[in-house]
Design a protein around this motif. Structure first.
Motif, PDB file in Angstrom:
ATOM      1  N   THR A  94      44.038  51.438  36.290  1.00 39.43           N
ATOM      2  CA  THR A  94      45.308  51.063  35.669  1.00 39.43           C
ATOM      3  C   THR A  94      45.938  52.267  34.996  1.00 39.43           C
ATOM      4  N   LYS A  95      47.191  52.109  34.646  1.00 33.78           N
ATOM      5  CA  LYS A  95      47.920  53.163  33.944  1.00 33.78           C
ATOM      6  C   LYS A  95      48.024  52.776  32.473  1.00 33.78           C
ATOM      7  N   THR A  96      47.661  53.688  31.597  1.00 28.72           N
ATOM      8  CA  THR A  96      47.704  53.418  30.160  1.00 28.72           C
ATOM      9  C   THR A  96      49.116  53.624  29.616  1.00 28.72           C
ATOM     10  N   ILE A  97      49.311  53.311  28.364  1.00 24.83           N
ATOM     11  CA  ILE A  97      50.614  53.494  27.717  1.00 24.83           C
ATOM     12  C   ILE A  97      51.005  54.964  27.698  1.00 24.83           C
ATOM     13  N   GLU A  98      50.017  55.834  27.573  1.00 21.08           N
ATOM     14  CA  GLU A  98      50.283  57.276  27.548  1.00 21.08           C
ATOM     15  C   GLU A  98      50.639  57.822  28.924  1.00 21.08           C
ATOM     16  N   GLY A  99      50.412  57.024  29.976  1.00 19.28           N
ATOM     17  CA  GLY A  99      50.740  57.462  31.326  1.00 19.28           C
ATOM     18  C   GLY A  99      49.559  58.001  32.113  1.00 19.28           C
ATOM     19  N   THR A 100      48.385  58.020  31.502  1.00 20.17           N
ATOM     20  CA  THR A 100      47.192  58.479  32.227  1.00 20.17           C
ATOM     21  C   THR A 100      46.531  57.297  32.943  1.00 20.17           C
ATOM     22  N   GLN A 101      45.627  57.623  33.850  1.00 24.44           N
ATOM     23  CA  GLN A 101      44.911  56.576  34.560  1.00 24.44           C
ATOM     24  C   GLN A 101      43.600  56.265  33.857  1.00 24.44           C
ATOM     25  N   GLN A 102      43.231  54.982  33.894  1.00 29.31           N
ATOM     26  CA  GLN A 102      41.978  54.554  33.287  1.00 29.31           C
ATOM     27  C   GLN A 102      41.237  53.676  34.293  1.00 29.31           C
ATOM     28  N   ILE A 103      39.939  53.895  34.421  1.00 30.57           N
ATOM     29  CA  ILE A 103      39.105  53.073  35.294  1.00 30.57           C
ATOM     30  C   ILE A 103      38.501  51.955  34.452  1.00 30.57           C
ATOM     31  N   ILE A 104      38.729  50.711  34.869  1.00 26.57           N
ATOM     32  CA  ILE A 104      38.195  49.554  34.162  1.00 26.57           C
ATOM     33  C   ILE A 104      37.113  48.922  35.028  1.00 26.57           C
ATOM     34  N   SER A 105      35.916  48.853  34.496  1.00 27.35           N
ATOM     35  CA  SER A 105      34.781  48.289  35.226  1.00 27.35           C
ATOM     36  C   SER A 105      34.919  46.782  35.349  1.00 27.35           C
ATOM     37  N   LEU A 106      34.560  46.251  36.498  1.00 24.22           N
ATOM     38  CA  LEU A 106      34.555  44.810  36.745  1.00 24.22           C
ATOM     39  C   LEU A 106      33.217  44.446  37.370  1.00 24.22           C
ATOM     40  N   GLY A 107      33.062  43.215  37.781  1.00 26.38           N
ATOM     41  CA  GLY A 107      31.844  42.787  38.457  1.00 26.38           C
ATOM     42  C   GLY A 107      31.468  41.375  38.053  1.00 26.38           C
ATOM     43  N   PRO A 108      30.363  40.882  38.571  1.00 28.52           N
ATOM     44  CA  PRO A 108      29.926  39.505  38.274  1.00 28.52           C
ATOM     45  C   PRO A 108      29.199  39.419  36.928  1.00 28.52           C
ATOM     46  N   ALA A 109      29.905  39.721  35.852  1.00 30.58           N
ATOM     47  CA  ALA A 109      29.271  39.817  34.534  1.00 30.58           C
ATOM     48  C   ALA A 109      28.883  38.459  33.964  1.00 30.58           C
ATOM     49  N   ALA A 110      29.761  37.466  34.022  1.00 26.06           N
ATOM     50  CA  ALA A 110      29.498  36.178  33.362  1.00 26.06           C
ATOM     51  C   ALA A 110      28.213  35.529  33.860  1.00 26.06           C
ATOM     52  N   SER A 111      28.013  35.539  35.168  1.00 29.80           N
ATOM     53  CA  SER A 111      26.802  34.917  35.708  1.00 29.80           C
ATOM     54  C   SER A 111      25.551  35.688  35.285  1.00 29.80           C
ATOM     55  N   GLN A 112      25.651  36.999  35.233  1.00 26.35           N
ATOM     56  CA  GLN A 112      24.493  37.808  34.845  1.00 26.35           C
ATOM     57  C   GLN A 112      24.205  37.694  33.348  1.00 26.35           C
ATOM     58  N   ILE A 113      25.259  37.572  32.540  1.00 26.72           N
ATOM     59  CA  ILE A 113      25.078  37.434  31.094  1.00 26.72           C
ATOM     60  C   ILE A 113      24.410  36.099  30.771  1.00 26.72           C
ATOM     61  N   ALA A 114      24.813  35.050  31.477  1.00 26.27           N
ATOM     62  CA  ALA A 114      24.199  33.741  31.256  1.00 26.27           C
ATOM     63  C   ALA A 114      22.704  33.797  31.535  1.00 26.27           C
ATOM     64  N   ILE A 115      22.325  34.415  32.651  1.00 24.29           N
ATOM     65  CA  ILE A 115      20.909  34.545  32.995  1.00 24.29           C
ATOM     66  C   ILE A 115      20.194  35.418  31.968  1.00 24.29           C
ATOM     67  N   LYS A 116      20.860  36.511  31.564  1.00 22.20           N
ATOM     68  CA  LYS A 116      20.271  37.443  30.589  1.00 22.20           C
ATOM     69  C   LYS A 116      19.976  36.740  29.266  1.00 22.20           C
ATOM     70  N   GLN A 117      20.922  35.989  28.746  1.00 18.43           N
ATOM     71  CA  GLN A 117      20.748  35.371  27.431  1.00 18.43           C
ATOM     72  C   GLN A 117      19.784  34.190  27.475  1.00 18.43           C
ATOM     73  N   LEU A 118      19.877  33.357  28.492  1.00 20.20           N
ATOM     74  CA  LEU A 118      18.979  32.205  28.577  1.00 20.20           C
ATOM     75  C   LEU A 118      17.535  32.634  28.836  1.00 20.20           C
ATOM     76  N   GLY A 119      17.373  33.708  29.573  1.00 19.55           N
ATOM     77  CA  GLY A 119      16.024  34.184  29.888  1.00 19.55           C
ATOM     78  C   GLY A 119      15.480  35.160  28.885  1.00 19.55           C
ATOM     79  N   THR A 120      16.188  35.395  27.800  1.00 18.90           N
ATOM     80  CA  THR A 120      15.848  36.382  26.761  1.00 18.90           C
ATOM     81  C   THR A 120      15.449  37.708  27.394  1.00 18.90           C
ATOM     82  N   ASN A 121      16.335  38.199  28.293  1.00 14.24           N
ATOM     83  CA  ASN A 121      16.055  39.436  29.019  1.00 14.24           C
ATOM     84  C   ASN A 121      16.606  40.675  28.338  1.00 14.24           C
TER      85      ASN A 121
END
Length: 197
Positions: free
Chosen positions: A41-68
């Motif tokens: 994406t482009k920031t307010i200053e006009g530079t480019q920024q890389i924003i990480s995405l991925g299947p986080a919600a499903s992994q976080i649920a497993i992480k927290q329930l499994g006390t990982n």
């Protein structure tokens, strides 16, 4: 019973449904759940920024329930894409403690004494509440060095001091390992309680 039968039943009838429900609740709060690796994406200053995405919600649920412990993103649950709202923070703290607390009642059922399970759970709850209160009080105490009444360095400012303290006690009580604030930034007494857990 048979270990493999018990493990498959636990996975299919307990862990998967709980993970699915928690994932949906976390997605509703804005936790990232996609199969894209990142977006630019482009920031307010006009530079480019890389924003990480991925299947986080499903992994976080497993992480927290499994006390990982650990985290999908580098900053763990202090990262806004992994823990965006106070409700998502609350859900994650509850999910850390849900199965360990339930196992106390499983123990009571196995030995055929539910009163014993309630007594153990009560003692655990009293210790947990006492640790939260002592940790919170120690974080509110005035620092002579900084001359401040709340030590907010390293804490999650989006959720406040209390939610950071509750998380630190919950994650160390359950040996989870996930964090929403830096445990090394806790006051000496709060840090001692985390080490004690």
């Amino acid at each position: 019973g048979n270990f493999w039968v018990d493990m498959i039943r636990t996975t299919l009838y307990l862990l998967l449904p709980l993970s699915f429900i928690l994932s949906i609740l976390l997605i509703s709060q804005g936790v990232v759940q996609s199969f894209s690796s990142y977006t630019i994406t482009k920031t307010i200053e006009g530079t480019q920024q890389i924003i990480s995405l991925g299947p986080a919600a499903s992994q976080i649920a497993i992480k927290q329930l499994g006390t990982n412990g650990g985290g999908f993103f580098g900053a763990n649950s202090a990262f806004p894409f992994e823990n965006p709202t106070p409700l998502s923070n609350f859900l994650q703290v509850i999910s850390i403690l849900l199965i360990p607390a339930a196992l106390v009642f499983t123990y009571g059922r196995i030995i055929g004494n539910k009163k014993h399970a309630w007594m153990l759970f009560g003692v655990m709850m009293i210790v947990f509440i006492a640790e939260v209160l002592v940790s919170y009080y120690s974080e509110l105490s005035t620092s002579v060095v900084f001359q401040k009444s709340q030590l907010m360095e390293g804490k999650e400012t989006r959720f406040g001091l209390l939610n950071s303290i509750v998380w630190s006690v919950a994650t160390t009580a359950a040996s989870n390992g996930s964090v929403n604030s830096m445990h090394s930034s806790l006051s000496p007494i709060s840090g001692f309680i985390c080490l004690l857990n």
